[in-house]
Design a protein around this motif. Structure first.
Motif, short mmCIF file in Angstrom:
data_model
loop_
_atom_site.label_atom_id
_atom_site.label_comp_id
_atom_site.label_asym_id
_atom_site.label_seq_id
_atom_site.Cartn_x
_atom_site.Cartn_y
_atom_site.Cartn_z
N LEU A 1 0.82 -1.06 0.07
CA LEU A 1 -0.01 -0.04 0.23
C LEU A 1 0.85 1.18 0.02
N TYR A 2 1.98 1.12 1.00
CA TYR A 2 2.67 2.45 0.94
C TYR A 2 3.59 2.60 -0.35
N TRP A 3 4.06 1.51 -0.95
CA TRP A 3 4.70 1.80 -2.40
C TRP A 3 3.94 2.28 -3.36
N HIS A 4 2.69 1.70 -3.49
CA HIS A 4 1.57 2.21 -4.50
C HIS A 4 1.14 3.37 -4.27
N THR A 5 1.23 3.96 -3.33
CA THR A 5 0.66 5.37 -2.91
C THR A 5 1.63 6.33 -2.53
N VAL A 6 2.11 6.14 -1.55
CA VAL A 6 3.21 7.22 -0.71
C VAL A 6 4.51 7.31 -1.84
N GLU A 7 4.61 6.25 -2.47
CA GLU A 7 6.28 6.31 -3.30
C GLU A 7 5.90 6.47 -4.56
N PHE A 8 4.75 5.80 -5.17
CA PHE A 8 4.48 6.00 -6.36
C PHE A 8 3.22 6.19 -7.03
N GLY A 9 2.42 7.04 -6.30
CA GLY A 9 1.02 7.30 -6.58
C GLY A 9 0.86 8.31 -7.41
N LEU A 10 -0.22 8.26 -8.40
CA LEU A 10 -0.61 9.55 -9.43
C LEU A 10 -2.02 9.48 -8.57
N ILE A 11 -2.41 11.01 -9.04
CA ILE A 11 -3.87 11.38 -8.44
C ILE A 11 -4.51 12.11 -9.67
N ARG A 12 -5.71 11.69 -9.63
CA ARG A 12 -6.76 12.83 -10.69
C ARG A 12 -7.23 14.05 -10.28
N MET B 1 -2.91 -4.16 -2.54
CA MET B 1 -2.22 -4.97 -1.56
C MET B 1 -1.76 -6.41 -2.31
N ARG B 2 -2.40 -6.81 -3.42
CA ARG B 2 -2.10 -8.00 -3.94
C ARG B 2 -0.79 -7.75 -5.11
N THR B 3 -0.55 -6.57 -5.24
CA THR B 3 0.22 -6.28 -6.11
C THR B 3 1.75 -6.17 -6.09
N ARG B 4 2.61 -6.98 -6.53
CA ARG B 4 4.04 -6.92 -6.28
C ARG B 4 4.69 -5.77 -6.99
N TYR B 5 5.77 -5.39 -6.38
CA TYR B 5 6.32 -4.45 -7.19
C TYR B 5 7.96 -4.59 -7.31
N ARG B 6 8.44 -3.48 -8.22
CA ARG B 6 10.08 -3.71 -8.47
C ARG B 6 10.56 -2.61 -7.76
N ILE B 7 11.78 -2.75 -7.51
CA ILE B 7 12.35 -1.68 -6.86
C ILE B 7 13.79 -1.24 -7.67
N ASP B 8 14.03 -1.92 -8.86
CA ASP B 8 15.43 -1.65 -9.47
C ASP B 8 15.07 -0.99 -10.77
N ALA B 9 13.85 -0.55 -11.13
CA ALA B 9 13.56 0.16 -12.35
C ALA B 9 12.07 1.08 -12.23
N PHE B 10 12.05 1.64 -13.17
CA PHE B 10 10.69 2.55 -13.28
C PHE B 10 9.52 1.55 -12.97
N GLN B 11 8.65 2.00 -12.40
CA GLN B 11 7.38 1.12 -12.32
C GLN B 11 6.78 0.77 -13.51
N THR B 12 6.15 -0.40 -13.63
CA THR B 12 5.39 -0.82 -14.82
C THR B 12 4.01 -0.66 -14.82
N ALA B 13 3.54 -0.10 -13.75
CA ALA B 13 2.10 0.40 -13.58
C ALA B 13 2.02 1.32 -12.46
N TYR B 14 0.97 2.19 -12.73
CA TYR B 14 0.78 3.44 -11.49
C TYR B 14 -0.75 3.11 -11.02
#
Ligand code: FE2
Length: 274
Positions: free
Chosen positions: A166-177, A216-229
């Protein structure tokens, strides 16, 4: 945030250390100024207004690496948060406890000139420029505290990995409308020149409407740009969901569901155009 870390000899029980602001060299201050000038110009019209407002009200554009004490005085007056220095990555429960008490932990070192565009470990530019402006926003400030409290509960339930997503996909890499279009609010994006452009403007990564369970089901990578936001509507919604969700049964439910890979589009995803 992270796990396996060792407390340095000069750190207090809560892992904090003195920033030792006087020890920065002119060359180190110059790296901050260079990064700040480039990112603050790039983010006009790309970062959410609350972020740009935070940069201004916290006077982060004052030349040189900010002094945590002076910055904390301004931040405390606005939302009650402080910034404290730590030697690097700290154990999850230490990290959550600081957040739950409105203390944001920041690395004090700054990247070298050859790391201007990328480094894996968060430095003072990532931590301060990336994270602290939104702590001046009352709703986002409450979200970060709620996240810390949730983290302490998740630790007892053995569910830290779920909440870290949750932190990764919001606080670190979140977009907002916003009414003006998609904007960046994630610290990992705003502190990266390349990813600020990629996250908003590259046609490749899907932008997916935020859904707590899905994230919370979504894995993420830490070594490159995200592949989804993941895209939220408003900070208020993020805060409300975090406060109103009973995470304990949710963690149990997620145990029975497969993970979703980084960049994968799943049935039911709401895709948002750029
Ligand atoms: Fe970060």
């Amino acid at each position: 945030m992270a796990t396996s870390a060792r407390r340095s000899a000069d750190a207090a029980d809560d892992w904090t250390i003195d920033q030792d602001w006087g020890a920065y060299t002119p060359a180190e201050h110059a790296i901050w100024d260079r990064l700040f000038a480039r990112q603050s110009a790039l983010l006009q019209g790309r970062a959410v207004a609350a972020f740009l407002n935070g940069l201004a009200v916290l006077q982060l554009g004052t030349p040189g690496i900010p002094n945590f004490e002076a910055l904390s005085e301004r931040l405390t007056a606005l939302t009650g948060w402080r910034v404290v220095a730590v030697p690097g990555l700290v154990p999850d429960e230490v990290f959550f406890d600081h957040l739950a008490h409105r203390r944001f932990v920041a690395g004090r070192f700054i990247r070298r000139p050859d790391q201007i565009d990328y480094l894996q470990e968060p430095d003072v530019f990532h931590d301060l420029f990336g994270h602290v402006p939104l702590l001046a926003d009352p709703v986002f400030a409450d979200y970060m505290q709620a996240y810390g409290e949730g983290g302490l509960r998740a630790a007892k339930l053995g569910a830290i990995q779920r909440l870290a997503r949750l932190y990764w996909h919001t606080v670190e890499f979140g977009l907002i409308r916003t009414d003006e279009g998609l904007r960046i609010y994630g610290a990992g994006i705003v502190s990266s020149h390349g990813e600020s452009l990629y996250a908003l403007e590259d046609p490749r990564p899907p932008r997916i409407g935020f859904d707590l369970k899905r994230v919370m089901r979504t894995r993420y990578r830490i070594d490159a740009f995200q592949t989804a936001y993941f895209v939220i509507g408003r900070f208020e919604d993020l805060l409300r969901q975090t406060l109103e969700t009973d995470f304990a049964p949710l963690y149990g439910e997620l145990e029975g569901l497969p993970d979703i890979g980084p960049g994968e589009v799943a049935p039911g995803d709401r895709l948002i155009g750029i």
